[in-house]
Design a protein around this motif. Structure first.
Motif, short mmCIF file in Angstrom:
data_model
loop_
_atom_site.label_atom_id
_atom_site.label_comp_id
_atom_site.label_asym_id
_atom_site.label_seq_id
_atom_site.Cartn_x
_atom_site.Cartn_y
_atom_site.Cartn_z
N LEU A 171 0.89 -1.32 -0.03
CA LEU A 171 -0.04 -0.07 -0.02
C LEU A 171 0.88 1.27 0.00
O LEU A 171 1.96 1.24 0.60
N PRO A 172 0.40 2.31 -0.79
CA PRO A 172 1.29 3.42 -0.65
C PRO A 172 1.17 4.16 0.73
O PRO A 172 0.26 3.86 1.40
N ASN A 173 2.16 4.88 1.14
CA ASN A 173 2.11 5.42 2.42
C ASN A 173 1.40 6.45 2.59
O ASN A 173 2.21 7.88 2.64
N LYS A 174 0.00 6.64 2.30
CA LYS A 174 -0.72 7.89 2.49
C LYS A 174 -1.64 7.71 3.74
O LYS A 174 -1.89 6.44 4.28
N SER A 175 -1.89 8.78 4.40
CA SER A 175 -2.97 8.75 5.47
C SER A 175 -4.32 8.91 5.07
O SER A 175 -4.47 9.13 4.14
N VAL A 176 -5.06 8.36 5.98
CA VAL A 176 -6.49 8.51 5.94
C VAL A 176 -6.82 10.00 5.73
O VAL A 176 -7.74 10.39 4.65
N CYS A 177 -6.09 11.08 6.15
CA CYS A 177 -6.52 12.31 6.08
C CYS A 177 -6.13 12.72 4.43
O CYS A 177 -6.97 13.47 3.96
N ASP A 178 -5.15 12.12 3.73
CA ASP A 178 -4.83 12.12 2.59
C ASP A 178 -5.70 12.04 1.43
O ASP A 178 -5.95 12.61 0.63
N LEU A 184 -13.56 19.77 5.33
CA LEU A 184 -13.27 20.96 5.36
C LEU A 184 -12.23 20.97 6.48
O LEU A 184 -12.26 20.76 7.64
N ARG A 185 -10.89 21.66 5.96
CA ARG A 185 -9.86 22.19 7.05
C ARG A 185 -9.46 23.36 6.85
O ARG A 185 -9.20 23.71 6.01
N PHE A 186 -9.20 23.81 8.26
CA PHE A 186 -8.90 25.27 8.33
C PHE A 186 -7.56 25.45 8.93
O PHE A 186 -6.86 26.72 9.20
N GLY A 187 -6.91 24.41 9.59
CA GLY A 187 -5.51 24.44 10.00
C GLY A 187 -5.28 24.60 11.51
O GLY A 187 -4.28 24.51 11.89
N LYS A 188 -6.62 24.65 12.21
CA LYS A 188 -6.44 24.99 13.72
C LYS A 188 -7.68 24.29 14.41
O LYS A 188 -8.84 24.38 14.03
N PHE A 190 -13.22 16.33 11.77
CA PHE A 190 -13.53 16.08 13.12
C PHE A 190 -12.45 16.52 14.08
O PHE A 190 -12.65 16.83 15.26
N LEU A 191 -11.21 16.42 13.83
CA LEU A 191 -10.08 16.64 14.67
C LEU A 191 -10.07 18.10 14.92
O LEU A 191 -9.84 18.42 16.09
N GLU A 192 -10.21 19.25 14.02
CA GLU A 192 -10.25 20.31 14.15
C GLU A 192 -11.52 20.84 14.95
O GLU A 192 -11.64 21.83 15.64
N GLN A 193 -12.54 20.01 14.95
CA GLN A 193 -13.66 20.08 15.87
C GLN A 193 -13.35 19.70 17.41
O GLN A 193 -14.15 19.95 18.18
N GLY A 194 -12.07 19.06 17.47
CA GLY A 194 -11.94 18.48 18.87
C GLY A 194 -12.07 16.93 19.11
O GLY A 194 -12.10 16.64 20.18
N TYR A 195 -12.48 16.26 18.20
CA TYR A 195 -12.82 14.82 18.46
C TYR A 195 -11.63 14.03 17.93
O TYR A 195 -10.81 14.25 16.78
N LEU A 196 -11.56 13.02 18.64
CA LEU A 196 -10.10 12.27 18.22
C LEU A 196 -10.39 11.53 16.87
O LEU A 196 -11.04 10.63 17.08
N CYS A 197 -9.61 11.86 16.12
CA CYS A 197 -9.75 11.26 14.71
C CYS A 197 -8.30 10.72 14.43
O CYS A 197 -7.43 11.54 14.22
N MET A 198 -8.08 9.45 14.27
CA MET A 198 -6.93 8.99 13.76
C MET A 198 -6.30 9.16 12.43
O MET A 198 -5.26 8.55 12.21
N GLY A 199 -7.21 9.69 11.59
CA GLY A 199 -6.83 10.02 10.18
C GLY A 199 -5.38 10.28 9.85
O GLY A 199 -4.87 9.93 9.14
N PRO A 200 -4.92 11.19 10.85
CA PRO A 200 -3.48 11.61 10.39
C PRO A 200 -2.31 10.51 10.35
O PRO A 200 -1.41 10.66 9.71
N VAL A 201 -2.54 9.56 11.23
CA VAL A 201 -1.49 8.61 11.57
C VAL A 201 -1.96 7.25 10.99
O VAL A 201 -1.38 6.53 11.43
N ASP A 242 -12.68 5.67 -2.99
CA ASP A 242 -13.83 6.70 -2.28
C ASP A 242 -13.19 7.32 -1.04
O ASP A 242 -12.12 6.89 -0.61
N ALA A 243 -14.37 8.19 -0.38
CA ALA A 243 -13.82 8.67 0.71
C ALA A 243 -13.67 7.72 1.82
O ALA A 243 -14.44 6.58 1.97
N PRO A 244 -12.99 7.77 3.15
CA PRO A 244 -12.85 6.90 4.08
C PRO A 244 -14.25 6.39 4.77
O PRO A 244 -14.91 7.48 5.04
N PRO A 245 -14.53 5.21 4.92
CA PRO A 245 -15.86 4.99 5.14
C PRO A 245 -16.60 5.23 6.44
O PRO A 245 -17.64 5.69 6.32
N CYS A 246 -15.46 5.37 7.46
CA CYS A 246 -15.88 5.90 8.88
C CYS A 246 -16.38 7.32 8.62
O CYS A 246 -17.34 7.95 9.24
#
Ligand code: SF4
Ligand code: SF4
Ligand code: SF4
Length: 303
Positions: free
Chosen positions: A175-182, A187-191, A218-229, A238-242
């Protein structure tokens, strides 16, 4: 046409990976024209590799973690007989959910599992030897050479089919080394907005009538989303199913790099969106799918 001999074995597994194989549906029959399944406990009468005595196997697919002497014996035997060995599922590649057991010593974990406040005798701790448990939960590559890693809990059936098709052709798929976030369209605003991790009892903000592309990460909303790692094995087409189901990623494909540490990487990811990692109540849960390779260790004082 040369028919390829394939064996499938499960070790410390829940059978979800095997069900995912069968969930290829009719496409599995197409593959069966090119392979001979010589061993698969879910389908065959010989239940372990020990009962199956055959010559060289071209491809072995092994699911589940290694937690007992029996698993280790089977794994070594399979490795010895196989030209290529594919670790199927996150239990096999990174310890998976069973490796949460590594938060305790094996003795402490067994006592916890078998002891009970109940007065019923059959619920007390067994006084016989419990068949050679190892000191902790291991991934396959901690004992033998693994040629192909296919994580996922379970891996998507389409991905298993793609890997098997390539294996049959003689390739070594990865599998290519891409993250779920990729692969995530939110929408992401960076903070982060609040700087803390929220409890999962609260609902994230989104309009169910709006497409996923309009939902704030989700992560920027403050919910623990493991997508970056987390490796993006679930989201090739397609988009990540969860995320599509409006649920944060739990990390089930394991780290983006096979030797990664999701706990450390997630702390960096949290810092990058301004969230204080100390606000996670149980930081060990960040390794809930990847606690093998010595990453998850017993709590201090666990005997
Ligand atoms: S990876 Fe998931 S589905 Fe596969 S055996 Fe482990 S727990 Fe079951
Ligand atoms: S953190 Fe989660 S919601 Fe945000 S972009 Fe990554 S996968 Fe998507
Ligand atoms: S979004 Fe995360 S938890 Fe969901 S299937 Fe993909 S990797 Fe697994």
């Amino acid at each position: 046409m040369k028919i390829i001999k394939v064996a499938q074995e499960w070790l410390g597994a829940c059978s979800g990976c095997e069900i995912a194989m069968l969930n290829m549906g009719e496409k599995f029959f197409d593959l069966l024209k090119k392979i001979e399944m010589v061993h698969m406990p879910l389908l065959f009468d010989h239940k372990t590799f020990d009962e199956f005595q055959d010559a060289e196997i071209e491809i072995s697919i092994v699911s589940g973690c290694v937690i007992s002497e029996e698993h280790l014996h089977l794994l070594k035997k399979i490795r010895e007989k196989s030209q290529k060995l594919c670790a199927l599922g996150t239990c096999a590649t990174h310890g998976g959910i069973p490796s949460l057991l590594n938060s305790w010593s094996t003795d402490a974990a067994l006592k916890e599992i078998f002891s009970s406040n109940s007065k019923k005798d059959h619920l007390t701790f067994p006084n016989k030897d419990l068949s050679g448990f190892l000191d902790r939960v291991y991934a396959l590559d901690e004992f033998v050479e693994v040629d192909i890693l296919l994580p996922g809990c379970p891996p998507r059936p389409s991905l298993i089919r793609e890997f098997l098709s390539k294996l049959i052709k003689g390739d070594f798929p990865s599998l290519p080394n891409k993250s779920v976030c990729d692969t995530c369209p939110t929408l992401r605003f960076g903070k982060g907005r609040k700087g803390i991790i929220k409890r999962a009892m609260e609902n994230p903000e989104y309009d169910p009538n709006e497409p996923i592309e309009k939902m704030h990460c989700f992560l920027e909303q403050g919910y623990l989303c493991m997508g970056p790692v987390t490796l993006a094995g679930c989201a090739f087409y397609d988009a990540p199913p969860c995320i599509k189901a409006r649920t944060p990623c739990r990390g089930c494909y394991g780290p983006v790099y096979s030797d990664g540490n999701q706990m450390l990487e997630m702390m960096n990811a949290l810092a990058s969106v301004g969230i204080e990692w100390k606000t996670i109540i149980d930081r060990r849960s960040l390794l809930r799918f990847s606690g093998a390779h010595g990453l998850l260790r017993p709590y201090p004082g666990s005997k």
